[in-house]
Design a protein around this motif. Sequence first.
Motif, PDB file in Angstrom:
ATOM      1  N   VAL A  25      10.693  25.303   0.146  1.00 40.02           N
ATOM      2  CA  VAL A  25       9.358  25.495   0.469  1.00 40.02           C
ATOM      3  C   VAL A  25       8.809  25.109   1.812  1.00 40.02           C
ATOM      4  O   VAL A  25       8.278  25.622   2.431  1.00 40.02           O
ATOM      5  N   VAL A  26       9.058  23.928   1.922  1.00 39.41           N
ATOM      6  CA  VAL A  26       8.765  23.138   3.291  1.00 39.41           C
ATOM      7  C   VAL A  26       9.507  23.538   4.344  1.00 39.41           C
ATOM      8  O   VAL A  26       8.544  24.218   5.421  1.00 39.41           O
ATOM      9  N   ASN A  27      10.462  24.070   4.523  1.00 33.59           N
ATOM     10  CA  ASN A  27      11.300  24.714   5.375  1.00 33.59           C
ATOM     11  C   ASN A  27      10.749  26.162   5.647  1.00 33.59           C
ATOM     12  O   ASN A  27      10.528  26.696   7.074  1.00 33.59           O
ATOM     13  N   SER A  28      10.660  27.098   4.512  1.00 35.76           N
ATOM     14  CA  SER A  28      10.016  28.362   4.752  1.00 35.76           C
ATOM     15  C   SER A  28       8.531  28.305   5.249  1.00 35.76           C
ATOM     16  O   SER A  28       8.174  29.121   6.188  1.00 35.76           O
ATOM     17  N   TYR A  29       7.809  27.129   4.934  1.00 34.53           N
ATOM     18  CA  TYR A  29       6.248  27.021   5.456  1.00 34.53           C
ATOM     19  C   TYR A  29       6.376  26.936   6.919  1.00 34.53           C
ATOM     20  O   TYR A  29       5.650  27.613   7.793  1.00 34.53           O
ATOM     21  N   PHE A  30       7.240  25.750   7.493  1.00 31.36           N
ATOM     22  CA  PHE A  30       7.382  25.418   8.808  1.00 31.36           C
ATOM     23  C   PHE A  30       8.014  26.690   9.571  1.00 31.36           C
ATOM     24  O   PHE A  30       7.695  26.994  10.736  1.00 31.36           O
ATOM     25  N   LEU A  31       9.039  27.415   9.106  1.00 33.36           N
ATOM     26  CA  LEU A  31       9.530  28.510   9.624  1.00 33.36           C
ATOM     27  C   LEU A  31       8.557  29.772   9.878  1.00 33.36           C
ATOM     28  O   LEU A  31       8.390  30.434  10.779  1.00 33.36           O
ATOM     29  N   PHE A  32       7.911  29.833   8.803  1.00 33.18           N
ATOM     30  CA  PHE A  32       6.538  30.946   8.960  1.00 33.18           C
ATOM     31  C   PHE A  32       5.637  30.522   9.918  1.00 33.18           C
ATOM     32  O   PHE A  32       5.087  31.401  10.900  1.00 33.18           O
ATOM     33  N   ILE A  33       5.557  29.050  10.265  1.00 38.64           N
ATOM     34  CA  ILE A  33       4.277  28.878  11.265  1.00 38.64           C
ATOM     35  C   ILE A  33       5.196  29.133  12.376  1.00 38.64           C
ATOM     36  O   ILE A  33       4.574  29.435  13.613  1.00 38.64           O
ATOM     37  N   LEU A  36       5.986  32.844  14.543  1.00 37.80           N
ATOM     38  CA  LEU A  36       5.199  33.582  15.480  1.00 37.80           C
ATOM     39  C   LEU A  36       5.188  33.265  16.890  1.00 37.80           C
ATOM     40  O   LEU A  36       4.612  33.932  17.784  1.00 37.80           O
ATOM     41  N   LYS A  37       5.629  31.988  17.227  1.00 41.57           N
ATOM     42  CA  LYS A  37       5.476  31.462  18.295  1.00 41.57           C
ATOM     43  C   LYS A  37       6.812  31.589  19.193  1.00 41.57           C
ATOM     44  O   LYS A  37       6.561  31.119  20.452  1.00 41.57           O
ATOM     45  N   LEU A  38       7.831  32.042  18.501  1.00 41.93           N
ATOM     46  CA  LEU A  38       9.182  32.024  19.168  1.00 41.93           C
ATOM     47  C   LEU A  38       9.401  33.370  19.826  1.00 41.93           C
ATOM     48  O   LEU A  38       8.902  34.309  19.479  1.00 41.93           O
ATOM     49  N   GLU A  39      10.566  33.227  20.696  1.00 39.00           N
ATOM     50  CA  GLU A  39      10.884  34.562  21.322  1.00 39.00           C
ATOM     51  C   GLU A  39      11.506  35.439  20.372  1.00 39.00           C
ATOM     52  O   GLU A  39      11.972  34.947  19.351  1.00 39.00           O
ATOM     53  N   HIS A  40      11.972  36.544  20.584  1.00 39.87           N
ATOM     54  CA  HIS A  40      12.732  37.686  20.112  1.00 39.87           C
ATOM     55  C   HIS A  40      14.165  36.975  19.478  1.00 39.87           C
ATOM     56  O   HIS A  40      14.309  37.045  18.176  1.00 39.87           O
ATOM     57  N   TYR A  44      15.089  35.555  15.261  1.00 42.98           N
ATOM     58  CA  TYR A  44      15.981  36.037  14.507  1.00 42.98           C
ATOM     59  C   TYR A  44      17.099  34.826  14.285  1.00 42.98           C
ATOM     60  O   TYR A  44      17.834  34.715  13.156  1.00 42.98           O
ATOM     61  N   LEU A  45      17.350  34.065  14.993  1.00 41.17           N
ATOM     62  CA  LEU A  45      18.504  33.032  14.950  1.00 41.17           C
ATOM     63  C   LEU A  45      17.800  32.009  14.143  1.00 41.17           C
ATOM     64  O   LEU A  45      18.674  31.553  13.135  1.00 41.17           O
ATOM     65  N   SER A  46      16.402  31.719  14.118  1.00 41.74           N
ATOM     66  CA  SER A  46      15.945  30.698  13.059  1.00 41.74           C
ATOM     67  C   SER A  46      16.047  31.336  11.759  1.00 41.74           C
ATOM     68  O   SER A  46      16.287  30.409  10.715  1.00 41.74           O
ATOM     69  N   ILE A  47      15.698  32.687  11.595  1.00 49.26           N
ATOM     70  CA  ILE A  47      15.471  33.126  10.261  1.00 49.26           C
ATOM     71  C   ILE A  47      17.068  33.204   9.801  1.00 49.26           C
ATOM     72  O   ILE A  47      17.130  32.968   8.435  1.00 49.26           O
ATOM     73  N   THR A  48      17.956  33.544  10.586  1.00 51.78           N
ATOM     74  CA  THR A  48      19.302  33.827  10.036  1.00 51.78           C
ATOM     75  C   THR A  48      20.114  32.268   9.654  1.00 51.78           C
ATOM     76  O   THR A  48      20.522  32.157   8.376  1.00 51.78           O
TER      77      THR A  48
END
Length: 120
Positions: A25-33, A36-40, A44-48
């Motif tokens: 939950v915590v990591n998905s919240y921070f990843l969601f935030i 939006l600020k990351l490059e292309h 995709y690397l962060s989500i992967t």
Amino acid sequence: MEYATVLNFQKCLYLNVYIYIVWVVVNSYFLFIKVLKLEHLSRYLSITVFILLTVIEFVRLYLGHYGNLSCRVPELAGFLMLTVLMQIPLITNRIPFKKFINFASYSMLSVALYIQLLKT
């Protein structure tokens, strides 16, 4: 040689499941935030990496539970290999609350490894 389940190891795995849920939950919240600020490419690397860590942790906890309750050594060996080889190098510490969650994960990991080593 007769194998037996270890109650303390099972308790650690049980608590680790709840810590895993909080971690997701915590990591998905921070990843969601952050996404939006990351490059292309970084997006995709962060989500992967997040999906990879989530799947690896789920499989690791499943192997630990199944191996301990059914007294099967191959599943416990898989649990230990996933713990040491895959989980530790992929965890990063950049956000203070995330550091606390990762510290809790590391401490439960250390206790689980210690109990598992005492079992053998």
